[in-house]
Design an enzyme around this catalytic site. Structure first.
Site, mmCIF file in Angstrom:
data_model
loop_
_atom_site.group_PDB
_atom_site.id
_atom_site.type_symbol
_atom_site.label_atom_id
_atom_site.label_comp_id
_atom_site.label_asym_id
_atom_site.label_seq_id
_atom_site.Cartn_x
_atom_site.Cartn_y
_atom_site.Cartn_z
ATOM 1 N N LYS A 71 3.576 24.184 -1.826
ATOM 2 C CA LYS A 71 5.121 24.402 -2.019
ATOM 3 C C LYS A 71 5.127 25.036 -3.294
ATOM 4 O O LYS A 71 4.700 24.457 -4.445
ATOM 5 C CB LYS A 71 5.617 23.053 -2.022
ATOM 6 C CG LYS A 71 6.919 22.863 -2.437
ATOM 7 C CD LYS A 71 7.276 21.387 -2.396
ATOM 8 C CE LYS A 71 8.885 21.271 -2.933
ATOM 9 N NZ LYS A 71 9.283 19.478 -3.217
ATOM 10 N N GLU A 85 13.743 24.365 -17.625
ATOM 11 C CA GLU A 85 13.537 25.467 -16.457
ATOM 12 C C GLU A 85 14.115 25.152 -15.355
ATOM 13 O O GLU A 85 14.746 25.880 -14.578
ATOM 14 C CB GLU A 85 11.756 25.578 -16.293
ATOM 15 C CG GLU A 85 11.221 26.320 -17.520
ATOM 16 C CD GLU A 85 10.838 25.387 -18.686
ATOM 17 O OE1 GLU A 85 10.574 25.863 -19.625
ATOM 18 O OE2 GLU A 85 11.010 24.097 -18.442
ATOM 19 N N ILE A 106 7.983 10.456 -4.884
ATOM 20 C CA ILE A 106 6.651 10.669 -5.161
ATOM 21 C C ILE A 106 6.725 10.906 -6.989
ATOM 22 O O ILE A 106 5.762 10.215 -7.574
ATOM 23 C CB ILE A 106 5.877 11.731 -4.525
ATOM 24 C CG1 ILE A 106 5.564 11.156 -2.982
ATOM 25 C CG2 ILE A 106 4.451 11.801 -5.295
ATOM 26 C CD1 ILE A 106 4.933 11.909 -2.171
ATOM 27 N N GLY A 148 0.874 -1.261 0.109
ATOM 28 C CA GLY A 148 0.121 -0.298 -0.147
ATOM 29 C C GLY A 148 0.938 1.196 -0.009
ATOM 30 O O GLY A 148 1.705 1.326 -0.787
#
Length: 508
Positions: A78, A446, A348, A11
């Site tokens: 953020k 960038e 992530i 999970g």
């Protein structure tokens, strides 16, 4: 044979991101059944609490409300990573810093960069985007009147990883019909051709599936222990291999920085991530250059002698990725696929990227496995290698000489050929879009501009301008005006977050 039954083993953020991405596929394929098998005995690692802007697109696709996400996951906005002391203190001052912003430089980015190189009268990020000033003013990227997942500036989130996994789980189960089993996988049974045939669990017996996704974290139950796929270790390029992590409560009226703080030290760096009620802090270091006791003492110093008042733990980090992320009828995602230090929220990011890419080309039959796995592995290897380069960039550009750690990081032998070639090119020419020829560069032009020139990389000055000088000057005047308007009108984080929790956000 048709692929109709899919098992996700594990999970956490990785497993439930995979479940949501595949659940979207299942909306168009009613025969597809997805089952996530999660051990009731293994807690979430919970290190990855930072994201990049791409996560907004995924959450929106999943049908998750941004207001609900912010409320349930203790999320904060953020807009940047603020890199502190990554350059020599004697040359650049104590607490020198630069921002790797999430707001992309404008269409005149090249011309603005060229003009900045000629005088360097202020920070590079400040010269190309209003977000630098917004961050330094501790302002949020949007107003309460902005619709969900949009704002005045680019942004991502800081979040509680455990609560994020819970929200993703609820969405996958209720919206996409993903089955959820609590069980420990005790044995993996292979078929005649080396593929995974079935899983033996402690509470649900033997379970057969057509396709398997390994999200079992560092344990890598399927891709490593069962299928024996080798690991590409990147320790010779990226030296850090340990982290001391701690959570520190914050005051209810304390200002919330709209950025991750990454502070360099003698043998690594410290992350400092502010949520609404606490800070997540991690002291990342190389055991080759610093012992555990020294690391703990230095983290205690960073926290003003308060470390002993909180529970902390040391996490070993094996840096690298699987030689093949897709083997036979199994794909590894998340920590089972690989891990790099969380300098640019890569965990992530790569999980979301890989899960989305898998879902977009998910095989319908076992006859497609060979060709599709070959393509997937090629893409993921390229993506991982370029992320390694981007992380290495932060170290090899530093002019710190206070420890052997920083000196050794500048050794060309620790850099890939691709990175060395790019740096050689950029000494003569400002980076442009054509230098990043693959759409599978998860860090693009960038991102490199902000880091290169934030760290004072030297590019040969040029007088060639594609834009008229007056046009450029007019643009910079508008930039000053926009910056002032945003700083004056955008709210601080905490008041905005409280309003969102109370009133929600506008939906499209």
């Amino acid at each position: 044979m048709d692929i109709l039954k899919v098992a996700i083993v594990g999970g956490g953020t990785a497993g439930w991101l995979a479940a949501n991405h595949l659940g979207l596929v299942g909306v168009d394929n009613k025969q597809l059944s997805i089952t996530l098998i999660e051990s009731p005995d293994i807690p979430t690692v919970g290190v990855g609490e930072g994201t990049v802007p791409a996560i907004r697109q995924s959450l929106k696709k999943f049908g998750i409300s941004e207001a609900e996400f912010i409320t349930r996951c203790d999320a904060t906005f953020k807009q940047s990573i603020k890199f502190v002391n990554w350059l020599d203190k004697d040359s650049h001052g104590d607490n020198n810093f630069y921002h790797h912003l999430f707001d992309m430089p404008p269409v005149m980015g090249k011309e603005l960069t060229q003009k900045w190189l000629a005088n360097k009268y202020r920070a590079y990020a400040e010269n190309v985007s209003p977000q630098h000033a917004v961050c330094e003013a501790y302002k949020a990227p949007k107003n309460i009147s902005d619709v969900e997942y949009s704002g005045s500036l680019g942004y991502a989130y800081h979040l509680n990883a455990a609560k994020f996994a819970d929200l993703l789980a609820e969405n996958a189960k209720t919206r996409f019909g993903v089955n959820h089993l609590k069980a420990n996988v005790e044995q993996v049974i292979l078929g005649n051709e080396g593929e995974i045939k079935s899983l033996v669990t402690d509470s649900h017996g033997c379970l057969d599936f057509d396709f398997y996704i390994d999200c079992s974290g560092f344990a890598s139950l399927l891709i490593d222990k069962a299928l024996k796929v080798p690991f590409n270790n990147k320790a010779e390029q990226l030296f850090v291999d340990k982290a001391v992590v701690v959570q520190v409560p914050t005051l209810a009226d304390e200002k919330i920085p709209p950025f991750t703080i990454s502070t360099a030290h003698q043998a690594g760096w410290i992350w400092d991530i502010a949520l609404s009620t606490r800070r997540g802090v991690g002291f990342v270091y190389s055991s080759q250059y610093m012992d555990d006791e020294t690391a703990v003492k230095k983290l205690d110093t960073y926290l003003n002698g308060q470390l002993s008042a909180h529970q902390f733990r040391t996490i070993p980090m094996t840096v690298g990725y699987r030689a093949r992320s897709w083997e036979k009828n199994c794909v590894a995602l998340g920590l089972a696929q690989g891990f790099l230090e969380p300098l640019e929220a890569t965990s992530i990011l790569l999980t979301d990227f890989a899960a989305g890419f898998l879902a977009s080309r998910f095989p319908r039959s076992t006859q497609q496995l060979t060709s599709m796995s070959s393509r997937f592995n090629q893409v993921m290897e390229y993506a991982w290698e370029r992320v390694v380069d981007f992380i290495k960039l932060h170290y090899c550009l530093s002019d710190r000489t206070d420890s052997q750690f920083w000196i050794d990081n500048r050794d060309p032998a620790t850099m890939s050929d691709e990175l060395k070639q790019r740096l050689a090119l950029w000494q003569k020419f400002v980076p442009n879009r054509e230098d990043f020829f693959s759409k599978f560069e998860v860090f693009d032009l960038e991102n490199y501009l902000y880091v290169l020139y934030g760290m004072h990389f030297s590019t040969q000055e040029t007088t060639e301008m594609n834009a008229e000088l007056t046009e450029l000057e007019n643009y910079q005047k508008r930039l000053i005006q926009v910056t002032k308007q945003l700083v004056d009108n955008l709210p601080e984080q905490r008041p905005l977050l409280e309003k969102i929790k109370m009133y929600g956000l506008q939906t499209v």
